[in-house]
Design a protein around this motif. Structure first.
Motif: not given
Length: 236
Positions: A117, A164-166, A168, A174, A176, A210, A212, A228-230
């Motif tokens: 990460d 908050q996951i943006d 994947a 995803i 929340h 969050g 995934v 994954y991006k968050w």
């Protein structure tokens, strides 16, 4: 009937026997750790305990049992044998008729895991609320899995984060969890270190838990990389 045991003797008596269908599953669960502003408040002993928890994540080999018997499977210790040899001991959980449950066997050391990460951007003064200013960190994570077994494996992966996951890749699912109905206010969903810190009221306004989830198959000798991006808000 017709059983007599001397003092100190032990006996195993079969009560029932059923043939159940099962399949092998490999599960990787990556929990979230404390954010930097929280971790800095922990003492050295707490830091060591956290390092031991999150170091070298492992895929767990489980068998998924389908209970097609005439009665439920009750919670009890379970012994798994293959060709008369013990290969695992675990805990069976209650499984109603028609339902399924997982029984953990052991760590799948022949499925290599690498997790990374990193922060990609830091935005000061990203938000204002209640006369306070908050910064935003954008982050990206990758999970690399290599199958060193001789057969194809079915993998179930779950990664939890704070924020908050943006997005994947690989069709990751995803979700929340907020403060209500199974979110972080559910005691069973909180990590052991949660009570080590007095969480400020603003934290719940900006952030969530969050998750995934992925389901995939990896052929022998192949590697898959999940991304994954968050983002995460914090007050400075």
């Amino acid at each position: 009937e017709h059983i007599t045991l001397k003092k100190g003797q032990r006996m195993v008596v079969p009560v029932a026997e059923y043939e159940l269908k099962y399949r092998d599953v490999f599960v990787l669960d990556l929990p979230f750790g404390p954010p930097p502003e929280v971790r800095h408040n922990f003492n050295s002993e707490q830091q060591v305990r956290l390092a031991q928890l999150y170091h070298s994540p492992k895929v767990m080999h489980k068998i998924r049992l389908a209970n097609n018997a005439e009665c439920p499977l009750t919670t009890a210790p379970a012994m798994v044998l293959r060709q008369g040899r013990v290969i695992a001991q675990g805990m069976m959980t209650y499984t109603a008729v028609g339902a399924s449950s997982d029984l953990e066997l052991t760590a799948a050391v022949d499925i290599a895991v690498e997790k990374l990460d990193r922060e990609t951007e830091r935005i000061p003064d990203a938000a204002k609320w209640d006369n306070n200013t908050y910064a935003r960190s954008n982050l990206i994570g990758t999970i690399s899995l290599t199958n060193r077994r001789s057969d194809t494996v079915s993998l179930e992966i779950r990664r939890s984060i704070l924020g908050q996951i943006d997005s994947a890749n690989h069709e990751g699912s995803i979700e929340h969890l907020g403060r209500h109905e199974g979110g972080w206010m559910d005691p069973d969903s909180l990590p052991f270190w949660w009570s080590w810190y007095n969480w400020p009221y603003w934290w719940y306004h900006f952030n969530a838990v969050g998750r995934v989830s992925w389901e995939c198959e990896i052929e022998a000798g192949k590697t898959i990389e999940l991304e994954y991006k968050w983002h995460y808000f914090w007050r400075y």
